[in-house]
Design a protein around this motif. Sequence first.
Motif, PDB file in Angstrom:
ATOM      1  N   THR A 218       0.859  -1.185   0.000  1.00 14.75           N
ATOM      2  CA  THR A 218       0.000   0.000   0.000  1.00 14.75           C
ATOM      3  C   THR A 218       0.890   1.229   0.000  1.00 14.75           C
ATOM      4  O   THR A 218       2.034   1.184   0.479  1.00 14.75           O
ATOM      5  CB  THR A 218      -0.922   0.034   1.232  1.00 14.75           C
ATOM      6  N   ALA A 219       0.363   2.329  -0.534  1.00 15.84           N
ATOM      7  CA  ALA A 219       1.164   3.544  -0.659  1.00 15.84           C
ATOM      8  C   ALA A 219       0.320   4.755  -0.301  1.00 15.84           C
ATOM      9  O   ALA A 219      -0.891   4.790  -0.590  1.00 15.84           O
ATOM     10  CB  ALA A 219       1.718   3.693  -2.075  1.00 15.84           C
ATOM     11  N   ASP A 220       0.953   5.729   0.347  1.00 25.64           N
ATOM     12  CA  ASP A 220       0.287   7.000   0.613  1.00 25.64           C
ATOM     13  C   ASP A 220      -0.043   7.674  -0.718  1.00 25.64           C
ATOM     14  O   ASP A 220       0.752   7.643  -1.662  1.00 25.64           O
ATOM     15  CB  ASP A 220       1.193   7.914   1.443  1.00 25.64           C
ATOM     16  N   GLY A 221      -1.199   8.311  -0.768  1.00 22.32           N
ATOM     17  CA  GLY A 221      -1.628   8.942  -2.007  1.00 22.32           C
ATOM     18  C   GLY A 221      -2.453   8.028  -2.880  1.00 22.32           C
ATOM     19  O   GLY A 221      -3.056   8.479  -3.854  1.00 22.32           O
ATOM     20  N   LEU A 222      -2.485   6.721  -2.541  1.00 23.90           N
ATOM     21  CA  LEU A 222      -3.316   5.754  -3.272  1.00 23.90           C
ATOM     22  C   LEU A 222      -4.209   5.035  -2.262  1.00 23.90           C
ATOM     23  O   LEU A 222      -4.030   3.841  -1.986  1.00 23.90           O
ATOM     24  CB  LEU A 222      -2.443   4.754  -4.027  1.00 23.90           C
ATOM     25  N   PRO A 223      -5.159   5.766  -1.655  1.00 25.43           N
ATOM     26  CA  PRO A 223      -5.989   5.161  -0.605  1.00 25.43           C
ATOM     27  C   PRO A 223      -6.863   4.038  -1.140  1.00 25.43           C
ATOM     28  O   PRO A 223      -7.309   4.068  -2.290  1.00 25.43           O
ATOM     29  CB  PRO A 223      -6.828   6.344  -0.109  1.00 25.43           C
ATOM     30  N   LYS A 224      -7.077   3.042  -0.278  1.00 26.55           N
ATOM     31  CA  LYS A 224      -7.950   1.904  -0.582  1.00 26.55           C
ATOM     32  C   LYS A 224      -7.492   1.125  -1.809  1.00 26.55           C
ATOM     33  O   LYS A 224      -8.289   0.468  -2.471  1.00 26.55           O
ATOM     34  CB  LYS A 224      -9.401   2.364  -0.755  1.00 26.55           C
ATOM     35  N   GLN A 225      -6.200   1.193  -2.124  1.00 27.05           N
ATOM     36  CA  GLN A 225      -5.650   0.436  -3.234  1.00 27.05           C
ATOM     37  C   GLN A 225      -4.512  -0.430  -2.714  1.00 27.05           C
ATOM     38  O   GLN A 225      -3.631   0.048  -1.998  1.00 27.05           O
ATOM     39  CB  GLN A 225      -5.132   1.356  -4.336  1.00 27.05           C
ATOM     40  N   THR A 226      -4.560  -1.690  -3.041  1.00 29.23           N
ATOM     41  CA  THR A 226      -3.505  -2.620  -2.657  1.00 29.23           C
ATOM     42  C   THR A 226      -2.927  -3.261  -3.914  1.00 29.23           C
ATOM     43  O   THR A 226      -3.627  -3.462  -4.907  1.00 29.23           O
ATOM     44  CB  THR A 226      -4.033  -3.713  -1.717  1.00 29.23           C
ATOM     45  N   PHE A 227      -1.641  -3.570  -3.843  1.00 32.62           N
ATOM     46  CA  PHE A 227      -0.925  -4.178  -4.956  1.00 32.62           C
ATOM     47  C   PHE A 227      -0.252  -5.442  -4.438  1.00 32.62           C
ATOM     48  O   PHE A 227       0.241  -5.469  -3.313  1.00 32.62           O
ATOM     49  CB  PHE A 227       0.107  -3.207  -5.528  1.00 32.62           C
ATOM     50  N   THR A 228      -0.265  -6.471  -5.244  1.00 37.77           N
ATOM     51  CA  THR A 228       0.249  -7.761  -4.808  1.00 37.77           C
ATOM     52  C   THR A 228       1.456  -8.165  -5.642  1.00 37.77           C
ATOM     53  O   THR A 228       1.617  -7.749  -6.790  1.00 37.77           O
ATOM     54  CB  THR A 228      -0.835  -8.847  -4.919  1.00 37.77           C
ATOM     55  N   GLY A 229       2.278  -8.988  -5.036  1.00 36.67           N
ATOM     56  CA  GLY A 229       3.459  -9.509  -5.706  1.00 36.67           C
ATOM     57  C   GLY A 229       4.075 -10.598  -4.858  1.00 36.67           C
ATOM     58  O   GLY A 229       3.389 -11.229  -4.037  1.00 36.67           O
ATOM     59  N   GLN A 230       5.366 -10.813  -5.006  1.00 35.14           N
ATOM     60  CA  GLN A 230       6.042 -11.832  -4.227  1.00 35.14           C
ATOM     61  C   GLN A 230       7.503 -11.455  -4.016  1.00 35.14           C
ATOM     62  O   GLN A 230       8.069 -10.664  -4.774  1.00 35.14           O
ATOM     63  CB  GLN A 230       5.945 -13.195  -4.903  1.00 35.14           C
ATOM     64  N   VAL A 231       8.082 -12.037  -2.965  1.00 40.49           N
ATOM     65  CA  VAL A 231       9.489 -11.800  -2.650  1.00 40.49           C
ATOM     66  C   VAL A 231      10.342 -12.477  -3.725  1.00 40.49           C
ATOM     67  O   VAL A 231      10.155 -13.655  -4.028  1.00 40.49           O
ATOM     68  CB  VAL A 231       9.830 -12.360  -1.263  1.00 40.49           C
ATOM     69  N   THR A 232      11.245 -11.717  -4.310  1.00 45.26           N
ATOM     70  CA  THR A 232      12.087 -12.246  -5.381  1.00 45.26           C
ATOM     71  C   THR A 232      13.573 -12.276  -5.021  1.00 45.26           C
ATOM     72  O   THR A 232      14.341 -12.969  -5.687  1.00 45.26           O
ATOM     73  CB  THR A 232      11.906 -11.422  -6.668  1.00 45.26           C
TER      74      THR A 232
END
Length: 370
Positions: A218-232
């Motif tokens: 999650t990031a400030d400035g992008l409320p209610k938005q989540t992004f997914t990924g994985q540890v690389t």
Amino acid sequence: MIIMIAVVLIIVAIIAGVKYTQISKLIAQSKVPQPPSVVTAMKAQFADWQPSVSAVGSMKAVRGVDVTTEVGGIVRTIGFKPGQEVAAQALLVQLNADSDVAQLHSLEATADLAATVLKRDKAQLAVHAVSQAQVDADDADLKAKLAAAEQQRALVAKKSIRAPFAGRIGITGVNPGQYLNPGDKIATLQTFDPIYIDFNVPQTQLQAIAIGQPVTVTADGLPKQTFTGQVTSIDTKFDQTTRNVTVEATIGNSAQRLVPGMFARASVESGAKQHYLTVPQTSVTYNPYGTTVFIATTTKNDKGEDVLTAQQTFIETGPTRGDQVAILSGVKEGDMVITSGQMKLKNGSSVKVDNSAAPLNDAAPTPQEK
């Protein structure tokens, strides 16, 4: 004398009785019922907890570079607009290469002449008109002239500055007619999808992280938005000052909302989900003699009416997340746990529940600005 003493005792008894009656009435009048203390409360309920490791980090482009020029020259044309998506090998800047192209043509002509001389001398060698040494010298001369032409051709190619990979080009301060020195920055080129996030993890939590684990960002400035990924990737060295290690995760960014350099929060899921009895952290009181909570229970008053009273109980707490804390023992599911106002309570205190200003009970709280 006996009669007088008896009369005095009777008078004293009467006075004492009157005073006792008066004092009893005053005490009875002073016993005004205390109003119940206003508190907030909620029922303890079970919730699924996903163990995770949280940290703050910075977004980083998977591929990013400051486009520069390897050779100097005057800018003839600019082939992009700031913020534009460009393809790999797209022409970004064309430097003036007229003199270099002319020099290339001259070297190519010289190489063609050397090739003709070599061909003629080989024919003469067949009839023994020239020596083998002459043919070898002609061959070496042709190779030198071809190499000189190839070097000049590479110089001409360097005057055409192209994108090394596909991505988004940034703002430029270069204008046509401007002279560029070798190494001058033209613009920044970066690939946004996917994108990296680098964050630091203490060495005590490193065992909970492994390559391939899911990551939520999650990031400030992008409320209610989540992004997914994985540890690389996990760095192979700890910082000697902080004893932290850098972890890198790859995040999908098809909408290109995440930008390199952006501040973000990463949460790495670790282990299986746990089932915990959960209450707000504000309901727990930590004392030298133990950890306690107040539970609102229903009892009967002197008039037989149902009233809420506070009962203090010792508990054992578990892990915490956000505004919540897990209760391992001392509270049952469905117990009405008092979440605020405990400082004015004692065992048996009458309470009244008013949740109009109840404390937060969020698993992932964010700063509140009002």
